[in-house]
Design an enzyme around this catalytic site. Structure first.
Site, PDB file in Angstrom:
ATOM      1  N   HIS A  46     -73.452 -27.096 -69.306  1.00  0.00           N
ATOM      2  CA  HIS A  46     -73.644 -27.249 -68.007  1.00  0.00           C
ATOM      3  C   HIS A  46     -75.095 -26.478 -68.168  1.00  0.00           C
ATOM      4  CE1 HIS A  46     -74.089 -27.398 -63.946  1.00  0.00           C
ATOM      5  NE2 HIS A  46     -73.080 -28.392 -64.280  1.00  0.00           N
TER       6      HIS A  46
ATOM      7  N   GLU B 117     -77.678 -35.034 -66.522  1.00  0.00           N
ATOM      8  CA  GLU B 117     -77.474 -34.254 -64.951  1.00  0.00           C
ATOM      9  C   GLU B 117     -78.995 -33.873 -65.092  1.00  0.00           C
ATOM     10  OE1 GLU B 117     -73.960 -32.251 -63.395  1.00  0.00           O
ATOM     11  OE2 GLU B 117     -74.433 -31.366 -64.864  1.00  0.00           O
TER      12      GLU B 117
HETATM   13  P1  PGA Z   1     -73.820 -31.231 -57.882  1.00  0.00           P
HETATM   14  O1  PGA Z   1     -73.494 -30.643 -58.961  1.00  0.00           O
HETATM   15  O2  PGA Z   1     -73.026 -32.076 -57.432  1.00  0.00           O
HETATM   16  O3  PGA Z   1     -73.702 -30.703 -56.724  1.00  0.00           O
HETATM   17  O4  PGA Z   1     -75.091 -31.318 -57.507  1.00  0.00           O
HETATM   18  C1  PGA Z   1     -73.334 -31.146 -60.103  1.00  0.00           C
HETATM   19  C2  PGA Z   1     -72.967 -30.247 -61.276  1.00  0.00           C
HETATM   20  O5  PGA Z   1     -73.422 -29.092 -61.371  1.00  0.00           O
HETATM   21  O6  PGA Z   1     -72.514 -31.051 -62.462  1.00  0.00           O
END
Ligand code: PGA
Length: 266
Positions: A106, A179
């Site tokens: 992540h 992401e």
């Molecule tokens: P968020 O976070 O939905 O607050 O943008 C997503 C994540 O960090 O996996």
């Protein structure tokens, strides 16, 4: 134009999935309450739902999720076998707590732990080796996108993470969450078109490493970054993007339940 291989190998029937990453926001008692609230919402079972609480809350949350359709995920795993690694959590230990999924790489953890692609790779190996399904997170910075190198950055991060990985066994998968860093926690999600375009970049790397059969049966691609109940429907198309990884909007039980319902009804 999208290369033929990706479109041709898409599996139309992959189940949608919603993964809630609770990050470091909740104490164990709060996480337990949140799970009780979520169970009271009776979310549809046609969507896989995974809760990733803090490591300290895994045992408590896991007990509450037992005999429910909601599954348990961890936010990180250490790559080495049990041994002298102070502060780390082994894949074997996660497995003993009935954890099924684990986030690896992540962007927040990459940043805070100075975690390189090589470590992300080792973590994915450790997860697969212990029957866990890794959720490998990849994402480009705003700068990368402005410089038009986002395709390259994602392909590179993913290749480094999954090259030479053993294919997932039965009951196991490899999930990849795209992401973009600029979309996480900002309230500014990617467009659906961008998310799907980048999911296809991910699918191409997966195809290169695992081939069409494994990709169709044992991989799914998620989008994450400012997903909400209102916008989730546009991301999950079941073709390029099979699910979402949710931070902020996945913490209130009612909001998470709305996301699951929106994905189920898409
Ligand atoms: P968020 O976070 O939905 O607050 O943008 C997503 C994540 O960090 O996996």
């Amino acid at each position: 134009m999208k290369p033929k291989t990706v479109a041709a190998e898409r599996a139309p029937s992959r189940r949608p999935i919603v993964v809630a990453n609770w990050k470091m926001y909740l104490t164990t008692a709060e996480a337990a309450d949140r799970v009780d609230q979520l169970l009271a919402e009776q979310v549809p079972k046609s969507v896989d739902v995974v809760i990733c609480p803090s490591a300290t809350a895994l045992a408590t949350v896991g007990k509450r999720l037992m005999s429910t359709s909601i599954q348990l995920g961890a936010q990180d795993v250490f790559w080495a076998a049990p041994g002298p690694h102070t502060g780390e959590v082994s894949a074997a230990d996660l497995r003993s707590l009935s954890v099924r999924f684990v986030l690896v790489g992540h962007s927040e953890h990459r940043a805070s732990a100075h975690e390189h692609n090589d470590i992300v790779h080792r973590k994915a190996v450790a997860a697969l080796g212990h029957g866990l399904t890794p959720i490998v997170c990849v994402g480009e910075s705003r700068e990368d996108r402005h410089q038009h190198r986002h395709h390259h950055v994602i392909a590179q991060q993913l290749d480094a993470a999954i090259r030479n990985l053993p294919p997932p066994h039965e009951q196991q998968e490899l999930l990849v969450a795209y992401e973009p860093l600029w979309a996480i926690g900002t309230g500014q999600p990617a467009t659906a078109a961008d998310a799907q375009e980048m999911a296809d970049v991910v699918q191409r790397s997966l195809l290169e490493v695992f081939g069409p059969d494994i990709v169709a049966r044992r991989t799914r691609v998620l989008y994450g970054g400012s997903v909400t109940p209102a916008n989730v429907g546009q991301f999950v198309d079941g073709q390029s993007v099979h699910g979402v990884l949710v931070g902020t909007a996945g913490r209130p039980a009612a909001s998470l339940a709305s996301i699951v319902r929106a994905v189920a009804g898409r």
